[in-house]
Each structure stands twice: as C-alpha cells, then as structure tokens.
Design an enzyme around this catalytic site. Sequence first.
Site, PDB file in Angstrom:
ATOM      1  CB  ALA A  33      60.564  70.389  84.580  1.00 23.62           C
ATOM      2  CG  ASP A  36      62.493  67.594  90.118  1.00 25.01           C
ATOM      3  OD1 ASP A  36      61.666  67.459  91.246  1.00 25.01           O
ATOM      4  OD2 ASP A  36      62.950  67.146  88.954  1.00 25.01           O
ATOM      5  CB  SER A  82      62.437  61.032  98.277  1.00 26.49           C
ATOM      6  OG  SER A  82      62.085  61.403  96.523  1.00 26.49           O
ATOM      7  CD  GLU A 116      69.870  50.434  89.014  1.00 28.96           C
ATOM      8  OE1 GLU A 116      68.632  50.464  88.666  1.00 28.96           O
ATOM      9  OE2 GLU A 116      70.306  50.476  89.952  1.00 28.96           O
ATOM     10  CE  LYS A 118      63.823  60.066  89.490  1.00 28.60           C
ATOM     11  NZ  LYS A 118      62.555  60.038  89.073  1.00 28.60           N
ATOM     12  CE  LYS A 296      69.580  52.021  92.334  1.00 30.50           C
ATOM     13  NZ  LYS A 296      68.531  51.418  91.565  1.00 30.50           N
ATOM     14  CE  LYS A 320      64.028  64.239  88.026  1.00 31.00           C
ATOM     15  NZ  LYS A 320      63.540  65.109  88.397  1.00 31.00           N
ATOM     16  CB  CYS A 417      41.103  82.320  50.790  1.00 30.67           C
ATOM     17  SG  CYS A 417      40.070  81.279  51.567  1.00 30.67           S
TER      18      CYS A 417
HETATM   19  S1  IVH Z   1      65.983  53.303  92.887  1.00 29.57           S
HETATM   20  C1  IVH Z   1      66.004  54.710  97.497  1.00 29.57           C
HETATM   21  N1  IVH Z   1      66.075  52.506  91.129  1.00 29.57           N
HETATM   22  O1  IVH Z   1      62.802  57.237  90.638  1.00 29.57           O
HETATM   23  C2  IVH Z   1      66.790  54.595  95.999  1.00 29.57           C
HETATM   24  N2  IVH Z   1      64.481  54.274  91.410  1.00 29.57           N
HETATM   25  O2  IVH Z   1      62.923  59.638  93.638  1.00 29.57           O
HETATM   26  C3  IVH Z   1      64.854  53.870  95.623  1.00 29.57           C
HETATM   27  N3  IVH Z   1      62.563  55.136  89.848  1.00 29.57           N
HETATM   28  O3  IVH Z   1      59.701  57.120  91.927  1.00 29.57           O
HETATM   29  C4  IVH Z   1      64.832  54.135  94.172  1.00 29.57           C
HETATM   30  N4  IVH Z   1      64.113  54.190  87.988  1.00 29.57           N
HETATM   31  O4  IVH Z   1      60.803  54.442  91.401  1.00 29.57           O
HETATM   32  C5  IVH Z   1      65.811  53.816  91.709  1.00 29.57           C
HETATM   33  N5  IVH Z   1      66.953  52.116  88.453  1.00 29.57           N
HETATM   34  C6  IVH Z   1      65.699  53.114  89.673  1.00 29.57           C
HETATM   35  C7  IVH Z   1      64.689  53.945  88.925  1.00 29.57           C
HETATM   36  C8  IVH Z   1      64.053  54.370  90.401  1.00 29.57           C
HETATM   37  C9  IVH Z   1      62.674  54.726  88.468  1.00 29.57           C
HETATM   38  C10 IVH Z   1      62.127  55.491  90.471  1.00 29.57           C
HETATM   39  C11 IVH Z   1      61.525  55.922  91.757  1.00 29.57           C
HETATM   40  C12 IVH Z   1      61.011  56.416  92.560  1.00 29.57           C
HETATM   41  C13 IVH Z   1      61.929  58.175  91.967  1.00 29.57           C
HETATM   42  C14 IVH Z   1      63.134  57.775  92.726  1.00 29.57           C
END
Ligand code: IVH
Length: 687
Positions: A33, A36, A82, A116, A118, A296, A320, A417
Amino acid sequence: MSDPAARAAELRRLIAHHDERYYGHDAPEIPDADYDALVAELRRIEADHPELATEDSPTHRVGGAPVTSLFAPVRHRVPMMSLDNAFDRAELDAWAERLGRQLPGVDLASVDFTCEPKVDGVAMSVTFQDGRFARAATRGDGVVGEDVTANVATVADVPHRLARAAAPFPRLVEVRGEVYMPTERFAEYNRRALAEGTKPFVNPRNAAAGSLRQKDPAVTATRPLAFWAYQIGETEGGEWAVDRQSAALDLLARAGLPVSPDARRVTGVEAAFERCAELAEHRHDLPYEIDGVVVKVDDLALHDRLGATSRAPRWAIAFKFPPEERTTRLVAIEVSIGRTGRATPFAVLEPVFVGGSTVSLATLHNEDQVRAKDVRPGDLVVVRKAGDVIPEVVGPVVEPGSRRARRWRFPTACPSCGMPLIRLDGESDTYCTNIDCPAQRVQRIAHFGSRAAMDIEGLGEERVDLLVDAGLVQDPADLYTLRPDDVAGLERMGPLSAANLVAAVEESKTRPFSRLLVALGIRHLGPAGAQALARATGGLDRLVELAGPEGVATLAEVEGIGPVIAESIVGFLDNPANREVIARLRAAGVNVTETGEAPGVAQTLTGRSVVVTGTVPGFTREEAEAAIVARGGRSPGSVSAKTFALVVGDAPGTSKVSRAEALGIPVVPGDRFVELLETGEAPTVHP
Ligand code: IVH
C-alpha cells in the site's frame, strides 16, 4: 515538497529502490500500500506537469529487473503485464467510462465482467508441452523472468500433466496464475518457526516468494505452497480456443488446474462493484489472502479492441482493498499486566491509519515473538490490523545504513509492582505472580464490573485505577462498601457521577449467579461454562459442596465443564483469599443463587438458539452471547435446522450466512440485535 520536479525525481529513485527490494530480493521494505501510494503520487505529478514525464518512468513500466543469478533468465513469449489500480468506486467507474469511450457502439450496461480474487502471491507463467508440465517462470521485469521450473514442480497444485477432459491440447500451452501460501498453512509455518526460534515470514506473499527463491527444490518442497490459474497465455500448435475469460477459467479447471471458486461473472460495472464490495467484506473468510479483486472484461474479442498501454492491459483493472498493513515508527516497547498477571509486550507507535482506524498501540504477543521479529525502539515497523483482529507489529523495516537501538530485553521486574516477572520452562508467557500487584488488581476489578460480568455501568478501567489509587478498593468486594462521599472527591468525579456509580454497584447485586461466576475471573471459565455450572448447581452453596474432596471429577461431569475447567474451579475455591472475597460479596448482599431468571431481564429467548457471526455493534462476541443466554436462550457456534435466528455483524463468516439462507433461517442484521433481544422476535428483513 513544493518543487514537483525534485519530488518526481525523488519518487522515481524511491520506486526504483523498492522495485529492486521487491522483485530482486523478495525483501520489500514497505507494504504494497505504501508502494502504491508512491506510484500514485508520481502519476499525479506527471499528469499535472506533463513536461516532467519521462520515457522510462516507473509509471509505465512493470516492476524492476531481476538482479540475481540464482536462476536462468527466461524471455516471455508474450510480456507479463501489470495491472492498473482502482482504489474506490469512483476510480472503477472512471475505468468503465474509458471502456465505453474506447468501445463505441457497445452498450456498457450489457458488458460482462469476471471478478476474480486478487490473490497475494507470486505471479507465475507455467508452460505445458504436449500436455506435460515443462517450465515455470516468474514475471521478472515483465519481459524476462527467472526459470523456477524445478521449484514449481514441487507445488502439489500444479499438475504434471493436463487432464484429458481438456484435450486435445495445443502443442504448447502457457498458463498464468499465482503461486501462494494459504493463510492457515502460513500461520502454521510461522507458529513452527517461532517455536523453533527461526525467523517467521512477514506475510503469506513473502512466504511464497521466499519459498520459491530457493536454490534447492527440496527446500521448496517442504513449503506449503499452492497455485491458482487465472489466465490462458500463449498457445501454439493447435486450438484451445475460448471466446470469453469465464470460459477460459472453465477450460483451465477442466484441464485439472486449480481455479479459484470465488471468481464470478457479472453483468455491468454496478454488479462488478458489488462483487468487489462483497469480497472486501469477506476477505478474511477466504482461506487465502487477497488484496483486491481483478475485474476483467469477459468477452475476449473486446480485449483485442481495447489493447494495452506500455505496462497494463486496458481490459482489466485491479480493484484494491484498503490496506491492512502500513509502516510507522516504533516509539517504545512496553509491557502491560493483565488480570491473571500475564505480562504482554506491546508497541507504542507513531499513530498510523491502517485497517480502518488509527492505531497507536499494537501487541507484540510475548517475549519469543519480540525476539524472533527483532523489533527495536526507533525502528520503522510494519503494523497490521486485519478485520476485527487486534493490531500487531509484524516486523521491522530494514533501513540500510541506519543505526538501531540495542536488542530489546524483556523486563525482569513488573512495571506495576516491581516484583520479579517469571517465565516458566516450556511456557511462552511471562507472569507477575504477585497477587497484590496493583495492575492485576485494577484489571481484576475492571473485569468484575464489565458488561459480560456484573455489568456495573460507569466502572471502566480508568475509574478503577482511581479507586485503587485512592486506596478505596482493593478487591471486587470492596466495591460494595463504597459511599457516594468517598467517590465524589476523585478526579473527574462530581456528586452526581459518584451517586450514579454507587447506585450501579448496588444494582449489580441482583445479577444471576452465572454472572458472578464470570466476574470472579476463574481461569478457563467463560460465559457458557458459567451458565452450565450455575444451572447445574443452582447457586454458590451447592457449588462449594460439589467442589469438595472429589471436586474435580464431580464437576467434570457437568455438561459443558471439562476436566480443565473443573480443576481450575476447584483450585480457585481452595484459595483462602478467594474464599474470603466470596464471603464478603455474600455478606454485602450479592446474589449467589441462580434463580433461572435474571431479575429485570425479560426471558424473551427461552429455549431459542441464536447464532452470532461477526462483530455486532456495541457488543464484544462474549457480551453478545451473554446477552442471549441472560434472556434464556442459547448461542451455539454453528447454524443448524434448530437455529431460531442468525445475527450477522461486521466481517461475518460467509458459510454461516449461506447455511442459514439455505435452511430458511431468519438472518438478522447486527444493528437490529437489540430489537431481537428485547422482543424475542427475529425482525424480518427484506434484502
Ligand atoms: S490478471 C495482464 N488475474 O496481480 C493481466 N492477475 O498486477 C495480468 N493477480 O502479480 C494479471 N490474481 O499475478 C490477474 N485473478 C488474477 C490475479 C492476478 C492475482 C496478480 C498477478 C500480478 C498482479 C497484477
């Protein structure tokens, strides 16, 4: 800093440094954090001052380059990108608006998204050749990663061959996913590390990274790692065609790869946000740590239309969660004494906002934990506050070149004490064994008057401190000798609050016997055990009789009381000092019988079973259960067909809620708990 050019340069230097720590050494110095926040600040400066943006700015790169020669380099066929971040609803909406602009003619409201979890682990590219596991590589700088094939081969979740159900396979299939350490296994690993005196991992992500970064795969094999697949990468030589991300996840699952069961497909950004909020609320119910949700676009044809920037695809965003770990300065380490005499080291911190509140004190648990973590006054430390768990200091942040204080030593004398603090062989806790210790005394009396015990309004720890200091109260029985005139002269006390306090003490005399048992603070005896004991004995006289020569065996027969509690009760009653306090309480007119009905409390829940999950506003878990029991009800730990209602507070367990819903049991929101207590009816709520 007022000069944006200088600040931008400084931020780039800092980010480069932290990239190297994170990607190169798996030894981040600051929580994600904080990192970021640096990137976000730089991005803001570059947006406000486009002339300051540079070609190689970290705002359009993916992490840092690997700096080790431990593993062979692997060039990714398709760069591992990323993700851009959204930190709140507005940023998620802004992303959706950009999608709308980039996709003219597409109705945003009907766009599907996968949401999904993270997972907080290590991104991994896993390649299968003719259906067999062939290679695994880390992300590295996104273009070149490190070959960790031998180590990933030891991760049980990664299949050595793909399942037939997904055949025929392309000659080459690249799967992307996350190697992680499940939370429970991480905790278990750290418990063992602490017991063995080795350094624990700071968090599950570090544990996964450190476990993969091993020269010897046999070491990795001993680490409890797991894997989630979340993306099909490059394929070659054959078709493995899917047209949606959700279909890709299904196909990966059919191929025998683990796919998170918590991924969902939703329609529209509103629903995507709701799913993000839901996962944020339940993040601690998942068996793995997540720091956000990856949203996504589901339709892969739209991915092609959207494309990517230099560092991240436009079709996905990482939503996040608010951080649960932050760094701050450790001002001092002190020791607090509890009512049993246990001496707990705790950190005095420069206040920091983390996990939803400002934290200035955090526990360090015990002597071994301070030693293993090696935190010292003056250190920059990582503080963690997750859910309703009490804040803790995770570990120090290494600041290269900085001078540190000497190793902290556990005090040998009680801070209250002055008597010696004692730690027995084989135990992790240290105790002040002086029964007259003022700190213990204050804690014992404060516990006596607490909500779940005798419930004496206005008798908090601070007041007890004053009463003990003034020599007015030495033990709980002394409370009943207080007169308004004695109390009125104390600090921040007037005649009115003194009269109220004395009246509250008086009123507590009518509490049922079970409350008195809780109030006495007998080790291991909680509200449920006290209830069982009070019901079985009917009151103090019979309890004392039962606790005679054959006491332990007799009491252990009582349902809800095992040998450990029985032993503790007998020990407590054998102690002459305790007997004396009890005799004086009785002489003062404190009720020592269980009438079955608490005077003044209507028995609204007689025979009903009410389960509580999460934190109910205004109540600790113990208090909520005690309130149910006081009204004649029961409060077991799990939902069954016989459950009358499920009360859902903050950060509840998802399994209880879904079970209650499946069984058609009323689900009562935490803020209507009091209504349930008062009426004995489950308020009907319409979702
Ligand atoms: S998609 C181009 N899906 O998050 C898309 N990433 O910066 C690439 N991560 O370290 C990532 N869960 O490993 C995607 N369900 C998920 C994810 C995921 C964790 C991580 C990934 C990377 C960071 C993305």
